[in-house]
Design an enzyme around this catalytic site. Structure first.
Site, PDB file in Angstrom:
ATOM      1  N   SER A 199       0.880  -1.181   0.000  1.00 59.82           N
ATOM      2  CA  SER A 199       0.000   0.000   0.000  1.00 59.82           C
ATOM      3  C   SER A 199       0.912   1.223   0.000  1.00 59.82           C
ATOM      4  O   SER A 199       2.106   1.106   0.322  1.00 59.82           O
ATOM      5  CB  SER A 199      -0.848  -0.017   1.278  1.00 59.82           C
ATOM      6  OG  SER A 199      -1.382   1.258   1.563  1.00 59.82           O
TER       7      SER A 199
ATOM      8  N   TYR B 178      -2.343  -1.176  10.709  1.00 60.76           N
ATOM      9  CA  TYR B 178      -2.364  -1.348   9.253  1.00 60.76           C
ATOM     10  C   TYR B 178      -1.066  -0.828   8.634  1.00 60.76           C
ATOM     11  O   TYR B 178      -0.429  -1.499   7.827  1.00 60.76           O
ATOM     12  CB  TYR B 178      -3.578  -0.606   8.660  1.00 60.76           C
ATOM     13  CG  TYR B 178      -3.707  -0.755   7.156  1.00 60.76           C
ATOM     14  CD1 TYR B 178      -4.222  -1.920   6.599  1.00 60.76           C
ATOM     15  CD2 TYR B 178      -3.302   0.264   6.292  1.00 60.76           C
ATOM     16  CE1 TYR B 178      -4.333  -2.071   5.228  1.00 60.76           C
ATOM     17  CE2 TYR B 178      -3.410   0.124   4.916  1.00 60.76           C
ATOM     18  CZ  TYR B 178      -3.935  -1.045   4.389  1.00 60.76           C
ATOM     19  OH  TYR B 178      -4.038  -1.186   3.028  1.00 60.76           O
TER      20      TYR B 178
HETATM   21  P1  NDP Z   1     -11.341  -6.138  -0.359  1.00 62.96           P
HETATM   22  O1  NDP Z   1     -11.839  -6.006   1.040  1.00 62.96           O
HETATM   23  O2  NDP Z   1     -12.238  -5.787  -1.482  1.00 62.96           O
HETATM   24  O3  NDP Z   1     -10.825  -7.641  -0.609  1.00 62.96           O
HETATM   25  C1  NDP Z   1     -10.003  -8.249   0.324  1.00 62.96           C
HETATM   26  C2  NDP Z   1      -9.890  -9.726  -0.043  1.00 62.96           C
HETATM   27  O4  NDP Z   1      -9.039 -10.360   0.927  1.00 62.96           O
HETATM   28  C3  NDP Z   1     -11.212 -10.436  -0.008  1.00 62.96           C
HETATM   29  O5  NDP Z   1     -11.288 -11.374  -1.048  1.00 62.96           O
HETATM   30  C4  NDP Z   1     -11.196 -11.147   1.345  1.00 62.96           C
HETATM   31  O6  NDP Z   1     -12.028 -12.296   1.315  1.00 62.96           O
HETATM   32  C5  NDP Z   1      -9.711 -11.505   1.445  1.00 62.96           C
HETATM   33  N1  NDP Z   1      -9.293 -11.760   2.818  1.00 62.96           N
HETATM   34  C6  NDP Z   1      -9.366 -10.933   3.889  1.00 62.96           C
HETATM   35  N2  NDP Z   1      -8.898 -11.540   4.983  1.00 62.96           N
HETATM   36  C7  NDP Z   1      -8.500 -12.789   4.589  1.00 62.96           C
HETATM   37  C8  NDP Z   1      -7.928 -13.903   5.256  1.00 62.96           C
HETATM   38  N3  NDP Z   1      -7.662 -13.878   6.584  1.00 62.96           N
HETATM   39  N4  NDP Z   1      -7.661 -15.015   4.553  1.00 62.96           N
HETATM   40  C9  NDP Z   1      -7.937 -15.079   3.232  1.00 62.96           C
HETATM   41  N5  NDP Z   1      -8.469 -14.060   2.537  1.00 62.96           N
HETATM   42  C10 NDP Z   1      -8.758 -12.929   3.220  1.00 62.96           C
HETATM   43  O7  NDP Z   1      -9.991  -5.298  -0.384  1.00 62.96           O
HETATM   44  P2  NDP Z   1      -9.144  -4.642  -1.587  1.00 62.96           P
HETATM   45  O8  NDP Z   1      -9.391  -5.363  -2.853  1.00 62.96           O
HETATM   46  O9  NDP Z   1      -9.343  -3.189  -1.509  1.00 62.96           O
HETATM   47  O10 NDP Z   1      -7.668  -4.951  -1.053  1.00 62.96           O
HETATM   48  C11 NDP Z   1      -6.841  -5.969  -1.580  1.00 62.96           C
HETATM   49  C12 NDP Z   1      -5.414  -5.693  -1.125  1.00 62.96           C
HETATM   50  O11 NDP Z   1      -5.018  -4.407  -1.621  1.00 62.96           O
HETATM   51  C13 NDP Z   1      -5.242  -5.637   0.392  1.00 62.96           C
HETATM   52  O12 NDP Z   1      -3.999  -6.203   0.752  1.00 62.96           O
HETATM   53  C14 NDP Z   1      -5.258  -4.149   0.692  1.00 62.96           C
HETATM   54  O13 NDP Z   1      -4.571  -3.808   1.861  1.00 62.96           O
HETATM   55  C15 NDP Z   1      -4.538  -3.617  -0.548  1.00 62.96           C
HETATM   56  N6  NDP Z   1      -4.802  -2.198  -0.798  1.00 62.96           N
HETATM   57  C16 NDP Z   1      -6.036  -1.759  -1.212  1.00 62.96           C
HETATM   58  C17 NDP Z   1      -6.250  -0.408  -1.463  1.00 62.96           C
HETATM   59  C18 NDP Z   1      -7.565   0.134  -1.932  1.00 62.96           C
HETATM   60  O14 NDP Z   1      -7.703   1.362  -1.980  1.00 62.96           O
HETATM   61  N7  NDP Z   1      -8.533  -0.681  -2.308  1.00 62.96           N
HETATM   62  C19 NDP Z   1      -5.171   0.560  -1.266  1.00 62.96           C
HETATM   63  C20 NDP Z   1      -3.917  -0.013  -0.845  1.00 62.96           C
HETATM   64  C21 NDP Z   1      -3.750  -1.340  -0.629  1.00 62.96           C
HETATM   65  P3  NDP Z   1     -12.702 -12.922   2.642  1.00 62.96           P
HETATM   66  O15 NDP Z   1     -13.087 -11.767   3.516  1.00 62.96           O
HETATM   67  O16 NDP Z   1     -13.824 -13.751   2.134  1.00 62.96           O
HETATM   68  O17 NDP Z   1     -11.635 -13.779   3.262  1.00 62.96           O
END
Ligand code: NDP
Length: 256
Positions: A148, A161
């Site tokens: 990020s 975070y």
């Molecule tokens: P979302 O919340 O849309 O998606 C997150 C995904 O991670 C989901 O599929 C969720 O599925 C999965 N997940 C969460 N916890 C777990 C776990 N313990 N085990 C397995 N899967 C897990 O988030 P984003 O798409 O926005 O984020 C994706 C990545 O990008 C993250 O690492 C985030 O920090 C990073 N990011 C995003 C930004 C943004 O603006 N969108 C900015 C900077 C970084 P489920 O809950 O079913 O497990």
């Protein structure tokens, strides 16, 4: 869609691939010819993304009930992927949780541990399991850790975070160093504000603030992140390892 792409004959594991950025990467990689394995805890949205890929003529498998921080579940994912498609070539270490952690003075030990466990330990668990598998099968693979802009700078009330995301840069460099001898390249993609289902209404409400904070004047799109992930996962990134690529519309380049 398929059959002449940049990831032809590659097998890619995408954690958190059922929604958000992970889903976008899964769709793009499948459209480039990769067989895609999607893991997350929720089976339903993983299945929905896989159905979308299959309907477009791609190859994909959904493995719900898979927590990235659970070594036994991750080992099972790697074994299942191998049984279905052969050795993994690519890991997109994407799964993560966001959210306000509260002010540092009130941050609870439980919240700290939970966020570090999913965002940082989860990347270690998946990265190690897949790297061991790649080394064993002599795959000169690609691992992309999704960090990020908070991997490089803090923001208020997000100590856990921010720390987890800074840790991903260290993990990326350490993995790149130890895995270079195996031809496994490891890089970090550091997105700024990217519109996903989860934050779409918030970003609409914060439009003016985002416009002024981001030199390009808008949030990024899932497709823009997927394009950068594709480059780092492809054969075209052969001399890049241990790098951090920001994808933030210039946000970190400018003092507010
Ligand atoms: P979302 O919340 O849309 O998606 C997150 C995904 O991670 C989901 O599929 C969720 O599925 C999965 N997940 C969460 N916890 C777990 C776990 N313990 N085990 C397995 N899967 C897990 O988030 P984003 O798409 O926005 O984020 C994706 C990545 O990008 C993250 O690492 C985030 O920090 C990073 N990011 C995003 C930004 C943004 O603006 N969108 C900015 C900077 C970084 P489920 O809950 O079913 O497990």
């Amino acid at each position: 869609m398929i059959h002449s792409g940049r990831l032809q004959n590659k097998v890619a594991l995408i954690t958190g691939g059922g929604r958000g950025i992970g889903r976008g990467i899964a769709l793009r990689f499948a459209s480039e010819g990769a067989a895609v394995i999607i893991t997350q805890r929720d089976q339903h949205s993983a299945d929905a993304t896989v159905s979308e890929i299959l309907a477009a003529g791609g190859t994909a498998l959904a493995l719900g009930d898979s927590d990235v921080s659970n070594p036994a579940q991750v080992a099972q994912v790697v074994a299942t992927a191998l049984a279905h498609y052969g050795p993994l070539d690519i890991l997109i270490n994407n799964a993560g949780i966001a959210g306000s952690n509260g002010h540092f003075l009130q941050l609870s030990h439980a919240t700290w541990q939970h966020i570090i466990n999913v965002n940082l330990t989860g990347m270690f668990v998946c990265g190690q399991a897949v790297a061991q598998h790649m080394a064993e099968h002599e795959i000169k693979g690609r691992i992309v850790n999704i960090g990020s802009i908070n991997s490089l700078a803090a923001e208020p009330e997000a100590a856990a975070y921010v720390t987890s995301k800074h840790g991903i840069v260290g993990l990326t460099r350490a993995m790149a160093t130890d895995l270079a001898a195996y031809g496994i390249l490891v890089n970090c993609l550091a997105p700024g504000p990217i519109t996903v289902e989860r934050n779409a209404s918030l970003f609409t409400a914060q439009q003016a603030a985002i416009r002024s904070a981001v030199p390009l004047g808008r949030p990024g799109t899932i497709d823009e992140v997927a394009a950068a992930a594709l480059f780092l996962a492809s054969d075209e990134s052969g001399y890049i390892t241990g790098s951090v690529l920001t994808i933030d519309g210039g946000m970190l380049s400018r003092v507010p």
